[in-house]
Design an enzyme around this catalytic site. Structure first.
Site, PDB file in Angstrom:
ATOM      1  N   ALA A  87      67.086  -9.593  10.851  1.00  0.00           N
ATOM      2  CA  ALA A  87      68.509  -9.949  10.797  1.00  0.00           C
ATOM      3  C   ALA A  87      68.672 -11.341  10.174  1.00  0.00           C
ATOM      4  O   ALA A  87      69.577 -11.567   9.365  1.00  0.00           O
ATOM      5  CB  ALA A  87      69.135  -9.896  12.183  1.00  0.00           C
ATOM      6  N   GLU A  88      67.787 -12.265  10.541  1.00  0.00           N
ATOM      7  CA  GLU A  88      67.834 -13.612   9.966  1.00  0.00           C
ATOM      8  C   GLU A  88      67.636 -13.564   8.459  1.00  0.00           C
ATOM      9  O   GLU A  88      68.412 -14.149   7.705  1.00  0.00           O
ATOM     10  CB  GLU A  88      66.728 -14.494  10.556  1.00  0.00           C
ATOM     11  CG  GLU A  88      67.007 -15.042  11.910  1.00  0.00           C
ATOM     12  CD  GLU A  88      65.857 -15.900  12.437  1.00  0.00           C
ATOM     13  OE1 GLU A  88      65.741 -15.959  13.664  1.00  0.00           O
ATOM     14  OE2 GLU A  88      65.091 -16.486  11.648  1.00  0.00           O
ATOM     15  N   VAL A  89      66.592 -12.875   8.016  1.00  0.00           N
ATOM     16  CA  VAL A  89      66.295 -12.858   6.583  1.00  0.00           C
ATOM     17  C   VAL A  89      67.395 -12.130   5.816  1.00  0.00           C
ATOM     18  O   VAL A  89      67.723 -12.510   4.685  1.00  0.00           O
ATOM     19  CB  VAL A  89      64.881 -12.308   6.291  1.00  0.00           C
ATOM     20  CG1 VAL A  89      64.828 -10.796   6.331  1.00  0.00           C
ATOM     21  CG2 VAL A  89      64.358 -12.830   4.971  1.00  0.00           C
TER      22      VAL A  89
END
Length: 137
Positions: A87-89
């Site tokens: 989700a971060e990337v």
């Protein structure tokens, strides 16, 4: 203090957002990288230093990415096994394409072609996620 920084959504609060899989690199490579960045005078968003205990991770991480100019993504063997890392990337890459956010990958004990072509541990992780249902809602 935090209310003033959040009242200006486009304002850069951190120079660097550090994305990493804690179990893989927190106590070794990432700790050394964080120290080097801070020693050079950079303001770094790092989950253990920046998040208040009990604060929801996803909104805080999203705000940390938005409030940074640059994201350093430490792609380790088990990075893709974490839904929160993915989700971060995803958020980082969205901002890279829409807001000229800089994304700098570091391949830590990972072959870059495994990341690019979803091979090795990255293939296994994505297959495992897909067997459990969609990654993003």
């Amino acid at each position: 203090m935090s209310s003033s920084s959040s009242s200006f959504p486009g304002q850069v609060k951190h120079q660097v957002f550090l994305s990493f899989r804690g179990e893989d690199t927190r106590l070794n490579f990432t700790a050394h990288l964080l120290k080097a960045l801070k020693d050079s005078g950079l303001n770094v968003f790092f989950d253990e230093d920046t998040l208040e205990k009990g604060e929801p991770l996803s909104p805080a991480v999203s705000q940390g990415i938005a409030a940074s100019n640059l994201s350093i993504i430490v792609l380790s063997k088990e990075y893709a096994s974490s839904k929160s890392c993915l989700a971060e990337v995803s958020n980082i890459m969205d901002r890279k394409h829409t807001q000229k956010h800089i994304a700098l990958p570091i391949f830590y004990h990972v072959d870059p072609s495994d990341v690019r072509n979803l091979g090795g541990s990255f293939k296994t992780s994505f297959e495992d996620h897909e067997s459990k249902g969609p990654l993003m809602k």
